[in-house]
Design a protein around this motif. Structure first.
Motif, PDB file in Angstrom:
ATOM      1  N   ASP A 185       0.829  -1.215   0.000  1.00 37.81           N
ATOM      2  CA  ASP A 185       0.000   0.000   0.000  1.00 37.81           C
ATOM      3  C   ASP A 185       0.858   1.257   0.000  1.00 37.81           C
ATOM      4  OD1 ASP A 185      -2.291  -1.486  -0.022  1.00 37.81           O
ATOM      5  OD2 ASP A 185      -2.915  -1.003   2.023  1.00 37.81           O
ATOM      6  N   ALA A 186       1.909   1.250   0.823  1.00 39.20           N
ATOM      7  CA  ALA A 186       2.770   2.434   0.923  1.00 39.20           C
ATOM      8  C   ALA A 186       3.442   2.727  -0.413  1.00 39.20           C
ATOM      9  CB  ALA A 186       3.811   2.236   2.021  1.00 39.20           C
TER      10      ALA A 186
ATOM     11  N   TYR B  39       2.435   1.713  -3.347  1.00 43.98           N
ATOM     12  CA  TYR B  39       1.399   2.011  -4.339  1.00 43.98           C
ATOM     13  C   TYR B  39       1.046   3.503  -4.357  1.00 43.98           C
ATOM     14  CZ  TYR B  39      -3.240   1.948  -6.562  1.00 43.98           C
ATOM     15  OH  TYR B  39      -4.332   2.196  -7.377  1.00 43.98           O
ATOM     16  N   GLU B  40       1.118   4.134  -3.195  1.00 44.88           N
ATOM     17  CA  GLU B  40       0.734   5.541  -3.081  1.00 44.88           C
ATOM     18  C   GLU B  40       1.856   6.500  -3.472  1.00 44.88           C
ATOM     19  OE1 GLU B  40      -0.744   5.531   0.953  1.00 44.88           O
ATOM     20  OE2 GLU B  40      -2.806   5.437   0.223  1.00 44.88           O
ATOM     21  N   THR B  41       3.008   5.967  -3.860  1.00 46.43           N
ATOM     22  CA  THR B  41       4.105   6.789  -4.366  1.00 46.43           C
ATOM     23  C   THR B  41       4.096   6.750  -5.901  1.00 46.43           C
ATOM     24  OG1 THR B  41       5.773   5.038  -4.487  1.00 46.43           O
ATOM     25  CG2 THR B  41       5.433   6.102  -2.334  1.00 46.43           C
TER      26      THR B  41
ATOM     27  N   GLY C 126       3.654   3.411  -7.740  1.00 52.99           N
ATOM     28  CA  GLY C 126       2.346   2.827  -7.958  1.00 52.99           C
ATOM     29  C   GLY C 126       1.790   3.062  -9.344  1.00 52.99           C
ATOM     30  N   LYS C 127       2.382   3.992 -10.090  1.00 51.70           N
ATOM     31  CA  LYS C 127       1.891   4.253 -11.447  1.00 51.70           C
ATOM     32  C   LYS C 127       2.089   3.045 -12.365  1.00 51.70           C
ATOM     33  CE  LYS C 127       2.690   9.242 -11.132  1.00 51.70           C
ATOM     34  NZ  LYS C 127       3.452  10.413 -11.657  1.00 51.70           N
TER      35      LYS C 127
ATOM     36  N   GLU D 151      -7.566   0.368  -6.953  1.00 52.98           N
ATOM     37  CA  GLU D 151      -7.550   0.497  -5.497  1.00 52.98           C
ATOM     38  C   GLU D 151      -6.204   0.047  -4.937  1.00 52.98           C
ATOM     39  OE1 GLU D 151     -10.083   1.834  -4.013  1.00 52.98           O
ATOM     40  OE2 GLU D 151     -11.640   1.681  -5.540  1.00 52.98           O
ATOM     41  N   LYS D 152      -5.992   0.332  -3.664  1.00 56.25           N
ATOM     42  CA  LYS D 152      -4.775  -0.123  -3.000  1.00 56.25           C
ATOM     43  C   LYS D 152      -4.766  -1.648  -2.905  1.00 56.25           C
ATOM     44  CE  LYS D 152      -5.303   2.235   0.785  1.00 56.25           C
ATOM     45  NZ  LYS D 152      -5.022   2.838   2.112  1.00 56.25           N
TER      46      LYS D 152
END
Length: 235
Positions: free
Chosen positions: A140-141, A143-145, A148-149, A155-156
């Motif tokens: 998740d962490a 993915y949000e950087t 994650g593209k 979704e996460k």
């Protein structure tokens, strides 16, 4: 076995089409699930689009797909860096055995399998469960950087784990009760590889210790109700 033993078929991923024929034959013969090895003969990850025919068939039949460790040939081992220990480091080899299934599991997210096939059920077996809390947090962490593209998911990763994934815990995993509180009582099974040499005869006693701190609902779930629900079998 009068219904007490439930057959699970081993499917080897090759071209994505032959697997469908074997899968459908196995389901017709009574198999309630299938499992795949952590590696493929083609070296293409399990969620590669070449295998979409297979995943479509699995989803249509509502049959769970497990990733289960196997005795991988040396040229396909993804986790044993120090080859000098191959012949004598049995403990080292065994402890690292979950890393192959973990890499296969991660690739399902990297390829966006869960949005393409939102009803597929994935089960992680015989690889322990203590790693899943850290893995989901890390996924998740990242993915949000900007990293994650590269992940084609809306979704996460933790969202898809909750929706479509389950994991088995070994009876001697003392931290499972904390993971159950964190991830949910319905996400865990118990499993043992007895009589293999890394699982002792005392696994029932260890299982009693594992479920002792759990709520009654969580105990019933991990002892049988969860796996019965996911695989569609009667207790």
């Amino acid at each position: 076995s009068d219904g007490r033993l439930v057959p699970i078929a081993h499917i080897c991923l090759t071209d994505g089409r032959m697997e469908v024929e074997e899968f459908e034959r196995a389901v017709k013969a009574g198999c309630k699930g299938i499992f795949v090895a952590p590696h493929t003969l083609t070296d293409k990850p399990h969620a590669h689009k070449d295998y979409d025919y297979f995943w479509a068939a699995v989803q249509d039949h509502n049959v769970p797909v497990a990733i289960h460790p196997v005795a991988e040939p040396p040229n396909r081992r993804v986790y044993q860096r120090f080859r000098e220990m191959y012949k004598w480091g049995e403990w080292w080899v065994d402890v690292l055995g979950a890393q192959g299934p973990q890499q296969a599991f991660l690739a399902l997210f990297q390829y966006g399998l869960f949005d393409r096939f939102p009803n597929v059920k994935i089960v992680m077996l015989e690889s322990g469960s203590g790693w899943i809390g850290h893995m989901l947090d890390r996924m998740d962490a990242a993915y949000e950087t900007c990293l994650g593209k590269s992940v084609p998911l809306k979704e996460k990763p933790s969202f898809y784990f909750q929706r479509q994934c389950w994991i088995s815990a070994d009876p001697d995993e003392r931290a499972v009760s904390y993971l159950i509180d964190f991830l949910g009582a319905d996400k865990f099974f118990w499993a043992t590889d007895y009589p293999h040499d890394d699982h002792t005869l005392g696994y029932i006693k260890a299982l009693d210790t594992l479920v002792a701190p759990l709520s009654e609902r969580a105990r019933r779930g991990i002892l049988g109700e969860n796996v019965a629900r996911v695989y569609g079998v009667a207790l």
